[in-house]
Design a protein around this motif. Structure first.
Motif, PDB file in Angstrom:
ATOM      1  N   UNK A  53      40.582  34.584  53.730  1.00 62.02           N
ATOM      2  CA  UNK A  53      41.040  35.795  53.035  1.00 62.02           C
ATOM      3  C   UNK A  53      42.422  36.202  53.526  1.00 62.02           C
ATOM      4  N   UNK A  54      42.588  36.082  54.822  1.00 58.66           N
ATOM      5  CA  UNK A  54      43.872  36.431  55.463  1.00 58.66           C
ATOM      6  C   UNK A  54      45.013  35.560  54.920  1.00 58.66           C
ATOM      7  N   UNK A  55      44.716  34.265  54.794  1.00 51.72           N
ATOM      8  CA  UNK A  55      45.765  33.305  54.398  1.00 51.72           C
ATOM      9  C   UNK A  55      46.009  33.232  52.893  1.00 51.72           C
ATOM     10  N   UNK A  56      45.195  33.939  52.098  1.00 57.35           N
ATOM     11  CA  UNK A  56      45.312  33.811  50.637  1.00 57.35           C
ATOM     12  C   UNK A  56      46.373  34.750  50.065  1.00 57.35           C
ATOM     13  N   UNK A  57      47.004  34.296  48.979  1.00 63.17           N
ATOM     14  CA  UNK A  57      47.920  35.172  48.237  1.00 63.17           C
ATOM     15  C   UNK A  57      47.152  35.999  47.227  1.00 63.17           C
ATOM     16  N   UNK A  58      46.034  35.435  46.726  1.00 64.32           N
ATOM     17  CA  UNK A  58      45.215  36.158  45.742  1.00 64.32           C
ATOM     18  C   UNK A  58      43.768  35.732  45.901  1.00 64.32           C
ATOM     19  N   UNK A  59      42.856  36.662  45.592  1.00 61.46           N
ATOM     20  CA  UNK A  59      41.417  36.380  45.599  1.00 61.46           C
ATOM     21  C   UNK A  59      40.896  36.611  44.192  1.00 61.46           C
ATOM     22  N   UNK A  60      39.957  35.755  43.756  1.00 57.48           N
ATOM     23  CA  UNK A  60      39.415  35.929  42.417  1.00 57.48           C
ATOM     24  C   UNK A  60      37.967  35.448  42.383  1.00 57.48           C
ATOM     25  N   UNK A  61      37.332  35.520  41.210  1.00 61.14           N
ATOM     26  CA  UNK A  61      35.922  35.133  41.111  1.00 61.14           C
ATOM     27  C   UNK A  61      35.733  34.136  39.973  1.00 61.14           C
ATOM     28  N   UNK A  62      34.717  33.289  40.110  1.00 65.81           N
ATOM     29  CA  UNK A  62      34.392  32.396  38.991  1.00 65.81           C
ATOM     30  C   UNK A  62      33.133  32.871  38.270  1.00 65.81           C
ATOM     31  N   UNK A  63      32.461  33.857  38.815  1.00 65.01           N
ATOM     32  CA  UNK A  63      31.334  34.471  38.108  1.00 65.01           C
ATOM     33  C   UNK A  63      31.215  35.930  38.543  1.00 65.01           C
ATOM     34  N   UNK A  64      30.545  36.717  37.678  1.00 67.46           N
ATOM     35  CA  UNK A  64      30.556  38.162  37.892  1.00 67.46           C
ATOM     36  C   UNK A  64      29.447  38.615  38.839  1.00 67.46           C
ATOM     37  N   UNK A  85      36.116  46.887  39.976  1.00 69.98           N
ATOM     38  CA  UNK A  85      35.572  47.669  38.843  1.00 69.98           C
ATOM     39  C   UNK A  85      35.425  46.779  37.606  1.00 69.98           C
ATOM     40  N   UNK A  86      36.442  45.937  37.363  1.00 67.67           N
ATOM     41  CA  UNK A  86      36.382  45.053  36.183  1.00 67.67           C
ATOM     42  C   UNK A  86      35.281  44.015  36.341  1.00 67.67           C
ATOM     43  N   UNK A  87      35.110  43.508  37.552  1.00 70.65           N
ATOM     44  CA  UNK A  87      34.076  42.486  37.780  1.00 70.65           C
ATOM     45  C   UNK A  87      32.691  43.109  37.585  1.00 70.65           C
ATOM     46  N   UNK A  88      32.523  44.327  38.105  1.00 67.54           N
ATOM     47  CA  UNK A  88      31.207  44.972  37.999  1.00 67.54           C
ATOM     48  C   UNK A  88      30.867  45.353  36.561  1.00 67.54           C
ATOM     49  N   UNK A  89      31.881  45.601  35.746  1.00 69.12           N
ATOM     50  CA  UNK A  89      31.637  45.856  34.321  1.00 69.12           C
ATOM     51  C   UNK A  89      30.989  44.623  33.685  1.00 69.12           C
ATOM     52  N   UNK A  90      31.460  43.437  34.094  1.00 73.29           N
ATOM     53  CA  UNK A  90      30.903  42.202  33.551  1.00 73.29           C
ATOM     54  C   UNK A  90      29.515  41.897  34.113  1.00 73.29           C
ATOM     55  N   UNK A 259      29.804  41.004  24.558  1.00 70.52           N
ATOM     56  CA  UNK A 259      29.897  41.220  26.006  1.00 70.52           C
ATOM     57  C   UNK A 259      31.238  40.711  26.513  1.00 70.52           C
ATOM     58  N   UNK A 260      31.530  41.071  27.762  1.00 77.31           N
ATOM     59  CA  UNK A 260      32.795  40.689  28.387  1.00 77.31           C
ATOM     60  C   UNK A 260      32.495  39.773  29.571  1.00 77.31           C
ATOM     61  N   UNK A 261      33.356  38.805  29.817  1.00 77.38           N
ATOM     62  CA  UNK A 261      33.237  38.000  31.038  1.00 77.38           C
ATOM     63  C   UNK A 261      34.578  38.113  31.772  1.00 77.38           C
ATOM     64  N   UNK A 262      34.565  38.710  32.974  1.00 80.68           N
ATOM     65  CA  UNK A 262      35.807  38.982  33.700  1.00 80.68           C
ATOM     66  C   UNK A 262      36.284  37.752  34.475  1.00 80.68           C
ATOM     67  N   UNK A 263      36.562  36.673  33.717  1.00 78.17           N
ATOM     68  CA  UNK A 263      36.857  35.378  34.355  1.00 78.17           C
ATOM     69  C   UNK A 263      37.197  34.348  33.284  1.00 78.17           C
ATOM     70  N   UNK A 264      37.570  33.154  33.762  1.00 77.84           N
ATOM     71  CA  UNK A 264      37.698  32.034  32.823  1.00 77.84           C
ATOM     72  C   UNK A 264      36.312  31.785  32.220  1.00 77.84           C
ATOM     73  N   UNK A 265      36.289  31.256  30.988  1.00 78.92           N
ATOM     74  CA  UNK A 265      35.023  31.244  30.251  1.00 78.92           C
ATOM     75  C   UNK A 265      34.800  29.905  29.565  1.00 78.92           C
ATOM     76  N   UNK A 266      33.527  29.529  29.447  1.00 85.77           N
ATOM     77  CA  UNK A 266      33.154  28.263  28.821  1.00 85.77           C
ATOM     78  C   UNK A 266      33.767  28.098  27.416  1.00 85.77           C
ATOM     79  N   UNK A 267      33.870  29.195  26.666  1.00 83.29           N
ATOM     80  CA  UNK A 267      34.422  29.075  25.306  1.00 83.29           C
ATOM     81  C   UNK A 267      35.940  28.936  25.302  1.00 83.29           C
TER      82      UNK A 267
END
Ligand code: ATP
Ligand code: MG
Ligand code: MG
Length: 377
Positions: A53-64, A85-90, A259-267
């Motif tokens: 986490x310390x060494x990262x420029x950005x953190x993200x998620x692949x699932x909600x 907040x956006x992730x929890x919405x998904x 629905x919304x997916x707060x990430x890259x998506x299969x479609x």
């Protein structure tokens, strides 16, 4: 640059592959044991989660459905994109519905149910054809129940009796008689620039996405603009950074958000070879503060999920314009094992190519593929 992704499945793997040419190194977090792993081999890396986490420029998620305490830790670094907040919405349909209602974005009529007695009232207000969705942890149609008529209600109530609805409510929706399912993949970067991809048409089988066709056929400029406007409203309203997928039901000229997916998506997987810039590259560009890439389609494309089977001939790669993306997972029923993308220059040719592809695949797994091959040909 370095990006850490929570989740070590195929989406993290495809972000890793898209990041390499840009000099963006992607590391994955296996959220089952908080270890940092290589996104392709899944071997543990010689770094603790804190160091990563310390060494990262950005953190993200692949699932909600990332455990909330991990998202809270990530938020403290100021590098998590999209925001917690956006992730929890998904991850929570009650929050999702509240957001859509608050922003006046059209969606399926619904009620939040915390007691089974409320279901009678749902039938009165929404009609007797209902779809009931657990507010948390559902995907691929799991955690859902359907009511076809009110005579089924007592049986449905018995099936739901063991659920703790006060803790995890149900979102009960009117069954929408939609014409088809579309999705809009869009991306917004740190600077607030927005790009959206052409709408994709999604074909589901037993609650799971089987085939996407993009750009969807029969989409005029007005419909594409309507979807773009929905995306802008949502992404700006949430101050969203990254790729956001919006699942839509088309009813005539109307689009309802499912629905919304707060990430890259299969479609959006078709964009790997069917668009100028893939959704994976654009997600990394967005969260790293880089300019966004062109989201235009190169030609009509299809994405076919390979679900629950691994025995097919790699000879299908002899079909020009086809590409295989294999996730390297062990086989399980209904598990997404990989996908095939095929891009060409006309819908007729796309139909022919889907027909050719079907010759190489065990057909019991691909009913939607055959239907689509016939429709487009
Ligand atoms: P995903 O794998 O896309 O995350 P999910 O389990 O979260 O799926 P939904 O997308 O909400 O669930 O629903 C799954 C499918 O059920 C939809 O793609 C659609 O075909 C159908 N469906 C959902 N809601 C409705 C509705 N209100 N009316 C009619 N059909 C619906
Ligand atoms: Mg979902
Ligand atoms: Mg869905």
């Amino acid at each position: 640059m370095r990006v850490v992704v929570y989740g070590a499945g195929q989406l993290a793997q495809m972000m890793y592959l898209a990041g390499s040419p840009l000099g963006i190194e992607v590391q994955a977090v296996d959220v089952n044991n908080d270890t940092v792993v290589h996104p392709v081999s899944k071997s543990p890396l010689d770094t603790s989660l804190d160091q990563a986490l310390e060494g990262a420029d950005a953190l993200t998620v692949e699932f909600e459905h990332v455990p909330e305490h991990l998202l809270e830790e990530a938020t403290k670094t100021g590098k998590l994109m999209p925001s917690i907040e956006s992730i929890l919405v998904g991850a929570d349909r009650v929050r999702e519905k509240a957001l859509l209602e608050g922003m006046k974005v059209a969606n399926s009529a619904h009620r939040i149910v915390t007691h089974l007695e409320q279901l009678d009232e749902c039938i009165e207000t929404l009609g007797e054809k209902l779809i009931l969705k657990s507010s948390r942890d559902g995907y691929d149609g799991y955690g859902q129940w359907r009511l076809a008529n009110k005579e089924e209600l007592p049986e449905l109530k018995r099936a739901l009796a063991t659920l703790n609805l006060e803790k995890v409510p149900l979102v009960v929706e009117k069954m929408v008689p939609f014409e088809r399912e579309l999705s809009l993949i869009g991306v917004r970067n740190k600077q607030g620039d927005v790009r959206t991809y052409p709408l994709a048409e999604n074909l589901h089988y037993q609650g799971q996405l089987h085939v996407s066709v993009a750009p969807a056929t029969h989409v005029d400029d007005a419909l594409q603009a309507k979807a773009h406007d929905i995306f802008v409203k949502l992404a700006e309203g949430m101050d969203y950074v990254g790729v956001l997928a919006v699942e839509l039901f088309q009813c005539g000229d109307e689009l309802l958000v499912n629905e919304l997916a707060p990430r890259v998506h299969n479609s959006g997987h078709w964009s790997q070879s069917g668009a100028v810039t893939s959704q994976f590259e654009n997600h990394l560009r967005a969260i790293c503060g880089l300019p966004l890439g062109d989201t235009s389609a190169i030609g009509p494309s299809a994405m076919i999920n390979i679900i629950g089977c691994s025995s097919f001939s790699r000879e299908l790669l002899s079909i020009d314009g086809s590409h295989l993306h294999w996730y390297g997972k062990s086989v399980r029923e209904k598990r997404k094992m990989g996908h095939i993308n095929v891009t060409t220059d006309s819908y007729t040719k796309l139909g022919e190519k889907l027909h050719d592809l079907s010759q190489y695949l065990p057909l019991e797994y691909f009913p939607k593929l055959i239907g689509e091959a016939k429709r487009l040909k």
